[in-house]
Write an enzyme that holds these catalytic residues in place. Structure first.
Site, PDB file in Angstrom:
ATOM      1  CD  GLU A   1       3.283 -11.767  15.899  1.00 54.46           C
ATOM      2  OE1 GLU A   1       3.742 -12.742  16.532  1.00 54.46           O
ATOM      3  OE2 GLU A   1       3.808 -11.304  14.872  1.00 54.46           O
TER       4      GLU A   1
ATOM      5  CD  GLU B   1       8.365 -12.342  16.803  1.00 55.95           C
ATOM      6  OE1 GLU B   1       8.947 -13.451  16.904  1.00 55.95           O
ATOM      7  OE2 GLU B   1       7.239 -12.125  17.271  1.00 55.95           O
TER       8      GLU B   1
END
Length: 289
Positions: A242, A146
């Site tokens: 995810e 991320e």
């Protein structure tokens, strides 16, 4: 046409790639077969490192692999916000045939880019790639968790200095047999990739695809706690590396927490301690939950 990137290690061929925007897809091909990735993320098995537990970390990680098999999973993503795992984990994955998406340990932060820090990163990544690349279960390297979507503002950004110039470049230098993925989530490499899974143009990505909605290319991290009851992903999700839904803790912990709660009552007449019971609603902290 589909543009998959082939890579191989010890007889196992792995592929990662994506299609043009009119028909986007991301997949892993093993020995020429496009494989549906059904998996989970691996996070540190102990919240407090060094805590005395009835099992060692290595034993617990072997349990994780066994649990993955029992659930019918075929891939585990070693999350970039955790830690590099011991060799016993990868040996268990090798033996079980469980695929590993391996990330470098960088997550959710913009890191320093001074020379001393970059050199330490280079040494760390080199050591880990050399250590882990002997395991056939590892099928893909990812630069971080991320960071790209938060900090990639262009070639001169600290993010690209670290991730592109050091992390990915070091991985490519020491293992040119597996696909590289810039970050997770990521739409991939704008320059395309060559037959070894490396970005075209010197083996280092300079530009990644713009991502307007987060779901048009590559992998996605999907969280929508207000839609837990639907159990579906939006149409644009191509590879959910995810995702998360609200859920209850283990039964023992839930019962112990309820036993010491004074108000409201720990159960109701219809669903004692259930997901819709009064105790669960009392503990609910999400506005849309």
């Amino acid at each position: 046409p589909r543009t998959y990137v082939a890579a191989s290690r010890e007889g196992r061929n792995a592929t990662a790639g994506d299609e043009p925007a009119d028909a986007p897809v991301m997949g892993i091909t093993i020995n020429g077969v496009l494989t549906f990735a059904k998996g989970a993320n691996v996070v540190p098995v102990e919240l407090l490192h060094g805590r005395k537990a009835p099992w060692s970390a290595a034993e617990r990680l072997q349990m994780v692999v066994a649990d993955a098999l029992a659930m019918g999973l075929n891939m585990l993503r070693v999350w970039g916000g955790g830690e590099y795992l011991p060799s016993s984990f990868y040996e268990a994955c090798d033996a079980a045939g469980v695929l590993v998406w391996q990330e470098a340990m960088f997550a959710c932060a913009e890191y320093p880019v001074d020379a001393a820090f970059l050199e330490r990163v280079r040494d760390e990544v080199q050591y880990q790639v050399r250590r882990l690349s002997v395991h056939s279960s590892v099928v893909l390297w990812s630069g971080n968790n991320e960071d790209g979507e938060a900090y990639d503002t262009g070639p001169a950004s600290p993010y690209q200095v670290l991730n592109t110039g050091v992390v990915l470049a070091t991985i490519a230098t020491h293992d040119d047999t597996r696909p590289l993925w810039p970050s997770s989530p990521s739409p991939g490499f704008a320059s395309g990739v060559n037959a070894t899974g490396l970005p075209v143009g010197g083996g280092v990505p300079l530009v990644t695809y713009p991502r307007a909605d987060g779901t048009t290319r590559g992998d996605t991290h999907f969280y929508n706690y207000s839609a837990c009851s639907t159990g579906t992903f939006p149409d644009g999700v191509r590879f959910a590396s995810e995702y998360g839904y609200e859920g209850l803790p283990g039964g023992g912990e839930w019962t112990r927490a309820a036993s010491v709660a004074s108000t409201p009552p720990a159960n109701n007449a219809s669903i004692p301690l259930g997901l819709l019971g009064s105790f669960a609603q009392y503990r609910q902290r999400h506005a849309g939950g």
